[in-house]
Motif scaffolding. Structure first.
Motif, mmCIF file in Angstrom:
data_model
loop_
_atom_site.group_PDB
_atom_site.id
_atom_site.type_symbol
_atom_site.label_atom_id
_atom_site.label_comp_id
_atom_site.label_asym_id
_atom_site.label_seq_id
_atom_site.Cartn_x
_atom_site.Cartn_y
_atom_site.Cartn_z
ATOM 1 N N VAL A 44 59.273 19.992 -67.931
ATOM 2 C CA VAL A 44 60.346 18.992 -68.025
ATOM 3 C C VAL A 44 61.427 19.287 -66.994
ATOM 4 O O VAL A 44 61.941 18.372 -66.334
ATOM 5 C CB VAL A 44 60.934 18.956 -69.461
ATOM 6 N N PHE A 45 61.758 20.570 -66.822
ATOM 7 C CA PHE A 45 62.790 20.963 -65.859
ATOM 8 C C PHE A 45 62.405 20.560 -64.436
ATOM 9 O O PHE A 45 63.263 20.225 -63.625
ATOM 10 C CB PHE A 45 63.040 22.476 -65.951
ATOM 11 N N PHE A 46 61.106 20.586 -64.112
ATOM 12 C CA PHE A 46 60.621 20.153 -62.797
ATOM 13 C C PHE A 46 60.517 18.630 -62.712
ATOM 14 O O PHE A 46 60.774 18.046 -61.656
ATOM 15 C CB PHE A 46 59.246 20.757 -62.485
ATOM 16 N N LEU A 47 60.104 17.992 -63.814
ATOM 17 C CA LEU A 47 59.878 16.542 -63.787
ATOM 18 C C LEU A 47 61.166 15.734 -63.644
ATOM 19 O O LEU A 47 61.163 14.675 -63.015
ATOM 20 C CB LEU A 47 59.129 16.092 -65.043
ATOM 21 N N ILE A 48 62.253 16.201 -64.209
ATOM 22 C CA ILE A 48 63.516 15.440 -64.151
ATOM 23 C C ILE A 48 63.988 15.250 -62.708
ATOM 24 O O ILE A 48 64.280 14.116 -62.310
ATOM 25 C CB ILE A 48 64.588 16.080 -65.058
ATOM 26 N N PRO A 49 64.057 16.300 -61.864
ATOM 27 C CA PRO A 49 64.435 16.056 -60.460
ATOM 28 C C PRO A 49 63.436 15.154 -59.727
ATOM 29 O O PRO A 49 63.828 14.338 -58.891
ATOM 30 C CB PRO A 49 64.469 17.451 -59.838
ATOM 31 N N MET A 50 62.144 15.300 -60.054
ATOM 32 C CA MET A 50 61.158 14.434 -59.422
ATOM 33 C C MET A 50 61.411 12.977 -59.784
ATOM 34 O O MET A 50 61.376 12.089 -58.914
ATOM 35 C CB MET A 50 59.739 14.867 -59.827
ATOM 36 N N ALA A 51 61.703 12.724 -61.054
ATOM 37 C CA ALA A 51 62.008 11.364 -61.498
ATOM 38 C C ALA A 51 63.303 10.876 -60.861
ATOM 39 O O ALA A 51 63.422 9.691 -60.492
ATOM 40 C CB ALA A 51 62.110 11.313 -63.024
ATOM 41 N N ALA A 52 64.272 11.765 -60.705
ATOM 42 C CA ALA A 52 65.548 11.395 -60.075
ATOM 43 C C ALA A 52 65.329 10.944 -58.643
ATOM 44 O O ALA A 52 65.920 9.960 -58.193
ATOM 45 C CB ALA A 52 66.533 12.565 -60.127
#
Length: 149
Positions: A57-65
């Motif tokens: 989740v910590f990696f996915l949030i910046p990717m989604a941003a």
């Protein structure tokens, strides 16, 4: 010259993600030299599973941003994005503190986390500038000035 906040934010998020990846790789480097890797959080399989999900989740949030920045100009998104950048800076600060408590201290990890924390602060600044540059942000700024006069 027009400032492109979206490009700056995207570049900063990419640098941040690369730093996180290297942080993980740096922790595993002893394996490549036949050395043991310290287990600072020994626990059950379910504990390890939770940690992996949280890391994902910590990696996915910046990717989604990054993806959302490419497709939206929304003021609401800018507010949420700024909040996310602040949250990540807070979490990075506590990560640096936690890494300082692990014995022995791995100074290369500390340096990397401090650099990531500073990149995060720069990301906060640019995200705030992007927020204030939107038409809704300019209207709010003008309204604030009128109220304080």
């Amino acid at each position: 010259m027009m400032v492109n906040y979206r490009e700056k934010i995207t570049a900063l998020w990419v640098v941040f993600l690369l730093g996180l990846l290297f942080h993980t790789q740096l922790a595993l480097m002893p394996l490549f030299h036949g050395l043991d890797v310290a287990h600072s959080h020994a626990g059950s399989e379910s504990d390890v599973s939770i940690v992996f999900w949280l890391m994902l989740v910590f990696f996915l949030i910046p990717m989604a941003a990054i993806v959302a920045i490419a497709f939206t100009e929304s003021y609401r998104y800018r507010v949420i994005h700024f909040g996310v950048t602040v949250l990540y800076s807070i979490l990075n600060f506590f990560h640096v503190v936690a890494d300082l408590m692990v014995q022995p201290i791995v100074w290369s990890q500390i340096l990397l986390m401090v650099v990531l924390f500073l990149v995060g602060l720069l990301l906060n600044l640019v995200a705030y500038q992007w927020l204030r540059s939107s038409p809704a942000g300019k209207l709010r700024k003008a309204r604030d000035v009128l109220h304080h006069s």
